[in-house]
Design a protein around this motif. Structure first.
Motif, mmCIF file in Angstrom:
data_model
loop_
_atom_site.group_PDB
_atom_site.id
_atom_site.type_symbol
_atom_site.label_atom_id
_atom_site.label_comp_id
_atom_site.label_asym_id
_atom_site.label_seq_id
_atom_site.Cartn_x
_atom_site.Cartn_y
_atom_site.Cartn_z
ATOM 1 N N MET A 306 -7.999 84.353 42.041
ATOM 2 C CA MET A 306 -8.153 83.151 41.225
ATOM 3 C C MET A 306 -6.809 82.409 41.181
ATOM 4 S SD MET A 306 -9.121 82.896 37.165
ATOM 5 C CE MET A 306 -10.755 83.585 37.338
ATOM 6 N N TYR A 307 -6.853 81.097 41.459
ATOM 7 C CA TYR A 307 -5.615 80.337 41.621
ATOM 8 C C TYR A 307 -5.654 79.039 40.830
ATOM 9 C CZ TYR A 307 -5.276 83.485 45.606
ATOM 10 O OH TYR A 307 -5.242 84.598 46.394
ATOM 11 N N VAL A 308 -4.450 78.549 40.524
ATOM 12 C CA VAL A 308 -4.299 77.239 39.896
ATOM 13 C C VAL A 308 -3.558 76.314 40.857
ATOM 14 C CG1 VAL A 308 -2.105 77.804 38.754
ATOM 15 C CG2 VAL A 308 -3.574 76.020 37.807
ATOM 16 N N LEU A 309 -3.958 75.029 40.854
ATOM 17 C CA LEU A 309 -3.319 73.990 41.656
ATOM 18 C C LEU A 309 -3.286 72.747 40.768
ATOM 19 C CD1 LEU A 309 -2.235 73.050 44.452
ATOM 20 C CD2 LEU A 309 -4.586 72.439 45.028
ATOM 21 N N ASN A 310 -2.127 72.469 40.173
ATOM 22 C CA ASN A 310 -2.116 71.482 39.095
ATOM 23 C C ASN A 310 -0.712 70.892 38.920
ATOM 24 O OD1 ASN A 310 -2.812 70.075 36.618
ATOM 25 N ND2 ASN A 310 -4.434 71.572 36.337
ATOM 26 N N GLY A 311 -0.607 69.976 37.966
ATOM 27 C CA GLY A 311 0.683 69.433 37.581
ATOM 28 C C GLY A 311 1.272 68.439 38.554
ATOM 29 N N LYS A 325 -0.986 72.725 50.925
ATOM 30 C CA LYS A 325 -0.652 73.499 52.125
ATOM 31 C C LYS A 325 0.100 74.765 51.753
ATOM 32 C CE LYS A 325 0.132 71.364 55.969
ATOM 33 N NZ LYS A 325 -0.890 71.988 56.862
ATOM 34 N N GLN A 326 1.003 74.646 50.780
ATOM 35 C CA GLN A 326 1.731 75.837 50.332
ATOM 36 C C GLN A 326 0.771 76.889 49.778
ATOM 37 O OE1 GLN A 326 5.216 76.404 48.401
ATOM 38 N NE2 GLN A 326 6.408 75.012 49.675
ATOM 39 N N LEU A 327 -0.171 76.456 48.950
ATOM 40 C CA LEU A 327 -1.095 77.411 48.358
ATOM 41 C C LEU A 327 -1.991 78.035 49.414
ATOM 42 C CD1 LEU A 327 -2.307 78.852 45.944
ATOM 43 C CD2 LEU A 327 -3.772 76.859 45.540
ATOM 44 N N TYR A 328 -2.507 77.209 50.332
ATOM 45 C CA TYR A 328 -3.375 77.773 51.371
ATOM 46 C C TYR A 328 -2.622 78.805 52.208
ATOM 47 C CZ TYR A 328 -6.626 78.433 55.114
ATOM 48 O OH TYR A 328 -7.486 79.030 56.016
ATOM 49 N N ASN A 329 -1.393 78.495 52.579
ATOM 50 C CA ASN A 329 -0.612 79.437 53.386
ATOM 51 C C ASN A 329 -0.298 80.713 52.614
ATOM 52 O OD1 ASN A 329 -0.571 77.852 55.682
ATOM 53 N ND2 ASN A 329 1.350 76.824 55.136
ATOM 54 N N ASP A 336 5.241 83.162 50.954
ATOM 55 C CA ASP A 336 5.706 83.014 49.571
ATOM 56 C C ASP A 336 5.694 81.546 49.152
ATOM 57 O OD1 ASP A 336 6.144 85.720 49.293
ATOM 58 O OD2 ASP A 336 8.282 85.595 49.788
ATOM 59 N N LEU A 337 5.249 81.293 47.926
ATOM 60 C CA LEU A 337 5.314 79.955 47.369
ATOM 61 C C LEU A 337 6.750 79.585 47.015
ATOM 62 C CD1 LEU A 337 2.302 80.119 44.885
ATOM 63 C CD2 LEU A 337 2.457 78.590 46.858
ATOM 64 N N ASP A 338 7.060 78.322 47.105
ATOM 65 C CA ASP A 338 8.325 77.797 46.616
ATOM 66 C C ASP A 338 8.462 78.184 45.145
ATOM 67 O OD1 ASP A 338 10.306 76.104 45.493
ATOM 68 O OD2 ASP A 338 9.953 74.575 47.013
ATOM 69 N N SER A 339 9.593 78.764 44.782
ATOM 70 C CA SER A 339 9.775 79.246 43.407
ATOM 71 C C SER A 339 9.699 78.120 42.384
ATOM 72 C CB SER A 339 11.118 79.968 43.275
ATOM 73 O OG SER A 339 12.197 79.085 43.570
ATOM 74 N N GLU A 340 10.015 76.887 42.790
ATOM 75 C CA GLU A 340 9.989 75.762 41.855
ATOM 76 C C GLU A 340 8.582 75.385 41.419
ATOM 77 O OE1 GLU A 340 13.126 72.483 42.288
ATOM 78 O OE2 GLU A 340 12.802 73.155 44.344
#
Length: 349
Positions: A306-311, A325-329, A336-340
């Motif tokens: 389960m994921y969030v994509l927001n903000g 693209k970051q989330l899909y990868n 790894d997602l960008d820490s920011e």
């Protein structure tokens, strides 16, 4: 029972961008959208690589432009609609000091390629701009309302859209993913914008939200073909129509337009617009803004699929494709997602 790779809740800029990532990788989707969130639809849709208050480069703008613009061009071809209006942004100067600050900013790292060092004199009689303009390069406008309308029509045609509210109480979490009513899915993406505050799985995130009101005006004598940034944005839409915006309201969290918002916009507009116009439309929406002004992306602390994509805030047309693209990868390839942008920054150990 229907089976898909991804259930996606929300069909604004975030939901569309992520859906495209899945489709480009031959995945299957079912998208839920009940039109309760309007920020993507009413947005000005301007993409602009420069923070025009401070004359600095937008966060990750080079990476965002490289992903977002090819995506919109691909969608233009497939959907058969015009989305990308490549138009310069002109920053109206109020003084010779602002002119000097602009030219000084052109020497900043990562900024010079987006700022023209040629002072543009005002030739538009309907605009008061005695000190001229600075031109922002690689800028333009995405017709977000057209994008969302055409994209949802395509999803509907393929049986991939449910135009109804997602019923959280009907969600069953299984070892292999999720069951929702008559659908089984491996992954679940919540891309609900400000509506995430009603989501029992992610409603503790620091979503502050910023209400924005905009006007559409008819100004037949203006004849302006650039995007103007003055005390607010003035955006040409064609047929002598212009979008004016936007306000920032941090306490009112409704989609209702207000007289106070309209008055604020007209007051600012009248400081530089010197031709007759009529107001033809008044719009409002809640921008999904996170406390630290960065997107929020990643996996739920308890439920692994389960994921969030927001903000996405005020720059959704550029940020949406980049973070999607970051989330899909991250999901498909373990990158790894960008820490920011990672949700982990708000999860206590």
């Amino acid at each position: 029972m229907k089976e898909v790779d991804y259930l996606i809740v929300g069909c604004g800029l975030a939901g569309i961008s992520f859906t495209e990532e899945v489709k480009q990788n031959n995945g299957s989707v079912l998208v839920f959208d009940n039109q309760s969130q309007q920020s993507s639809t009413v947005a000005g849709g301007v993409y602009n690589p420069v923070v025009l208050k401070r004359f600095t480069a937008v966060w990750k703008v080079k990476e965002q432009l490289a992903i977002a613009l090819p995506l919109y061009h691909k969608l233009e071809t497939r959907l058969g609609v015009k989305l990308d209006y490549t138009t310069p942004v002109y920053r109206r100067f109020l003084s010779s000091e602002e002119q000097n600050d602009w030219f000084t900013a052109s020497d900043k790292p990562n900024l010079g390629e987006y700022i023209s060092t040629q002072l543009i004199k005002n030739s538009t009689s309907g605009i008061d701009a005695d000190f001229g303009y600075g031109e922002v390069l690689e800028s333009g406008r995405i017709d977000t309302a057209q994008l969302i309308s055409a994209y949802k029509a395509e999803l509907k045609l393929h049986g991939e859209l449910e135009e109804s509210a997602f019923q959280y109480q009907d969600l069953q979490i299984t070892d292999s993913g999720f069951k929702y009513q008559n659908v089984k899915a491996k992954h679940l993406i919540f891309a609900e914008g400000y509506g995430i505050l009603n989501n029992p799985y992610f409603n503790t995130l620091p979503m502050v939200g910023a209400k924005g009101e905009l006007l559409v005006i008819h100004a037949p004598d203006l004849k302006m073909e650039f995007l103007l940034k003055a005390s607010l944005f003035l955006i040409p839409l064609g047929d002598d129509l212009y979008k004016v915006g936007a306000t920032y309201q941090w306490t009112d969290k409704t989609n209702a337009v207000t007289e106070a918002g309209k008055t604020e916009l007209l007051t600012k507009l009248n400081t530089f617009l010197k031709c007759d116009f009529t107001v033809v439309e008044h719009l409002a929406g809640i921008r999904p803004t996170i406390k630290d002004r960065r997107p929020i992306v990643g996996v739920h602390p308890e439920y692994k699929n389960m994921y969030v994509l927001n903000g996405l805030g005020t720059r959704g047309v550029l940020i949406g494709p980049y973070v999607s693209k970051q989330l899909y990868n991250a999901i498909a390839h373990g990158v790894d997602l960008d820490s920011e942008i990672n949700i982990q920054r708000f999860i206590k150990a």
